[in-house]
Write a protein that holds these residues in place. Structure first.
Motif, PDB file in Angstrom:
ATOM      1  N   LYS A 102       0.741  -1.282  -0.085  1.00 44.98           N
ATOM      2  CA  LYS A 102       0.010  -0.157   0.059  1.00 44.98           C
ATOM      3  C   LYS A 102       0.811   1.313   0.133  1.00 44.98           C
ATOM      4  CE  LYS A 102      -4.006  -2.065   2.053  1.00 44.98           C
ATOM      5  NZ  LYS A 102      -3.620  -3.457   1.888  1.00 44.98           N
ATOM      6  N   TYR A 103       2.242   1.224   0.201  1.00 49.14           N
ATOM      7  CA  TYR A 103       2.969   2.358   0.576  1.00 49.14           C
ATOM      8  C   TYR A 103       4.097   2.088  -0.497  1.00 49.14           C
ATOM      9  CZ  TYR A 103       0.200   3.347   4.699  1.00 49.14           C
ATOM     10  OH  TYR A 103      -0.812   3.604   5.586  1.00 49.14           O
ATOM     11  N   TYR A 104       4.345   3.187  -1.457  1.00 52.07           N
ATOM     12  CA  TYR A 104       5.330   3.173  -2.721  1.00 52.07           C
ATOM     13  C   TYR A 104       6.543   4.080  -2.392  1.00 52.07           C
ATOM     14  CZ  TYR A 104       2.378  -0.321  -4.270  1.00 52.07           C
ATOM     15  OH  TYR A 104       1.424  -1.429  -4.553  1.00 52.07           O
ATOM     16  N   ASP A 105       7.535   3.643  -2.608  1.00 55.52           N
ATOM     17  CA  ASP A 105       8.859   4.594  -2.933  1.00 55.52           C
ATOM     18  C   ASP A 105       8.469   5.791  -3.946  1.00 55.52           C
ATOM     19  OD1 ASP A 105      11.062   6.041  -3.304  1.00 55.52           O
ATOM     20  OD2 ASP A 105      12.285   4.288  -2.892  1.00 55.52           O
ATOM     21  N   GLU A 106       8.097   6.930  -3.915  1.00 52.58           N
ATOM     22  CA  GLU A 106       7.848   7.649  -4.857  1.00 52.58           C
ATOM     23  C   GLU A 106       9.197   8.092  -5.734  1.00 52.58           C
ATOM     24  OE1 GLU A 106       4.879  10.712  -3.949  1.00 52.58           O
ATOM     25  OE2 GLU A 106       5.061  10.332  -1.827  1.00 52.58           O
ATOM     26  N   SER A 107      10.012   7.643  -5.345  1.00 62.98           N
ATOM     27  CA  SER A 107      11.336   8.098  -6.163  1.00 62.98           C
ATOM     28  C   SER A 107      11.547   7.160  -7.397  1.00 62.98           C
ATOM     29  CB  SER A 107      12.527   8.091  -5.648  1.00 62.98           C
ATOM     30  OG  SER A 107      12.899   6.914  -4.888  1.00 62.98           O
ATOM     31  N   VAL A 108      10.948   5.859  -7.155  1.00 68.01           N
ATOM     32  CA  VAL A 108      11.130   4.679  -8.166  1.00 68.01           C
ATOM     33  C   VAL A 108       9.996   5.046  -9.356  1.00 68.01           C
ATOM     34  CG1 VAL A 108      11.056   2.511  -8.506  1.00 68.01           C
ATOM     35  CG2 VAL A 108      12.206   3.321  -6.509  1.00 68.01           C
ATOM     36  N   LYS A 122       7.621   0.055  -6.465  1.00 63.59           N
ATOM     37  CA  LYS A 122       8.537  -0.297  -5.466  1.00 63.59           C
ATOM     38  C   LYS A 122       8.054   0.051  -3.918  1.00 63.59           C
ATOM     39  CE  LYS A 122      12.662  -2.484  -5.254  1.00 63.59           C
ATOM     40  NZ  LYS A 122      12.972  -3.832  -5.900  1.00 63.59           N
ATOM     41  N   LYS A 123       8.103  -0.975  -3.070  1.00 65.90           N
ATOM     42  CA  LYS A 123       7.431  -0.872  -1.718  1.00 65.90           C
ATOM     43  C   LYS A 123       8.559   0.123  -0.973  1.00 65.90           C
ATOM     44  CE  LYS A 123       9.714  -4.939   0.286  1.00 65.90           C
ATOM     45  NZ  LYS A 123       9.512  -5.926   0.832  1.00 65.90           N
ATOM     46  N   GLU A 124       7.741   0.926  -0.247  1.00 61.63           N
ATOM     47  CA  GLU A 124       8.387   1.724   0.826  1.00 61.63           C
ATOM     48  C   GLU A 124       8.400   1.076   2.165  1.00 61.63           C
ATOM     49  OE1 GLU A 124       8.470   6.564   1.345  1.00 61.63           O
ATOM     50  OE2 GLU A 124       6.741   5.616   2.051  1.00 61.63           O
ATOM     51  N   LYS A 125       7.118   0.643   2.435  1.00 61.33           N
ATOM     52  CA  LYS A 125       7.007  -0.230   3.628  1.00 61.33           C
ATOM     53  C   LYS A 125       6.511  -1.645   3.259  1.00 61.33           C
ATOM     54  CE  LYS A 125       4.974   3.826   6.349  1.00 61.33           C
ATOM     55  NZ  LYS A 125       3.991   4.194   7.063  1.00 61.33           N
ATOM     56  N   ASP A 126       7.080  -2.620   3.974  1.00 60.55           N
ATOM     57  CA  ASP A 126       6.645  -3.929   3.848  1.00 60.55           C
ATOM     58  C   ASP A 126       5.102  -4.076   4.052  1.00 60.55           C
ATOM     59  OD1 ASP A 126       9.098  -5.116   3.255  1.00 60.55           O
ATOM     60  OD2 ASP A 126       9.634  -5.382   5.384  1.00 60.55           O
ATOM     61  N   ALA A 127       4.560  -4.754   3.295  1.00 56.04           N
ATOM     62  CA  ALA A 127       3.005  -5.165   3.410  1.00 56.04           C
ATOM     63  C   ALA A 127       3.016  -6.237   4.731  1.00 56.04           C
ATOM     64  CB  ALA A 127       2.382  -5.949   2.266  1.00 56.04           C
ATOM     65  N   ARG A 128       1.629  -5.934   5.245  1.00 54.37           N
ATOM     66  CA  ARG A 128       1.423  -6.619   6.385  1.00 54.37           C
ATOM     67  C   ARG A 128       1.237  -8.217   6.044  1.00 54.37           C
ATOM     68  NH1 ARG A 128      -3.404  -4.317   7.695  1.00 54.37           N
ATOM     69  NH2 ARG A 128      -4.490  -5.825   7.044  1.00 54.37           N
TER      70      ARG A 128
END
Length: 204
Positions: free
Chosen positions: A15-21, A184-190
């Motif tokens: 749900k949370y992605y690295d906006e730089s990728v 590309k994920k910024e946080k691991d998924a639950r």
């Protein structure tokens, strides 16, 4: 490229992605092409898609997407559409099969005769069900391909389908089926749990 079982066991809904990728459009097209290998009823491949990867496109999609975090932080949002007029692609699909030697022109025309009758007898509601079914198969294939390529995804059903049709001025034959966030994920998924087959199965 990852091992197949590693892909299916470790894919998560991010749900949370690295906006730089930013995934290059050429690579997105490659992943879409790989997903198109998915099976479909009579090989009609009724999936179509809009790739939303610009700030302007994201802002527009955000008016109908209830998942703001994925919408705003992902590299791209895929709007998966189901084409109810899929039979119109008959000559393109089956003509290619003839050109590549997979069937003869006679077999193609016999297919046409049989399929035309079947399509005419198919209700609008049944067509919708078939298209949803085929697009569901495509969606899972695409999500696994995205993960195999080292990216992440989230399959989203929470959006306003009527609003999508209006915003993107879709032809009435195209119905919004699902949204897919990729990046590309910024946080691991639950982590999540799954029921075991032994508790769900019946053998006869």
């Amino acid at each position: 490229m990852r091992d197949f079982f590693d892909v299916i066991r470790n894919r998560r809904s991010v749900k949370y992605y690295d906006e730089s990728v930013k995934i290059p459009r050429e690579e997105i097209l490659e992943m879409l092409d790989e997903a198109n290998i998915a099976p479909s009823s009579c090989n009609f491949q009724p999936w179509r898609y809009i790739v939303v990867d610009t700030p302007e496109g994201k802002e527009k999609l955000g008016e109908a997407n209830f998942n703001k975090t994925q919408n705003d932080t992902s590299s791209a949002m895929i709007v998966l559409l189901g084409d109810l007029s899929y039979f119109d692609k008959f000559d393109e699909i089956y003509g290619s099969a003839v050109e590549e030697g997979h069937m003869t022109e006679e077999i193609k025309e016999n297919f046409r005769t049989g399929l035309e009758g079947m399509i005419e007898a198919t209700t609008h509601e049944t067509k919708r069900e078939l298209v949803y079914f085929d697009c569901g198969i495509w969606t899972m294939q695409f999500a696994n391909i995205v993960h195999a390529k080292g990216y992440d995804s989230n399959i989203i059903g929470g959006f306003d389908r009527k609003k999508i049709s209006e915003l993107f001025e879709l032809d009435e034959s195209l119905m919004p089926v699902i949204l897919i966030a990729i990046g590309k994920k910024e946080k691991d998924a639950r982590p999540s749990t799954r029921m075991e087959a032994k508790d769900l199965v019946t053998f006869e």
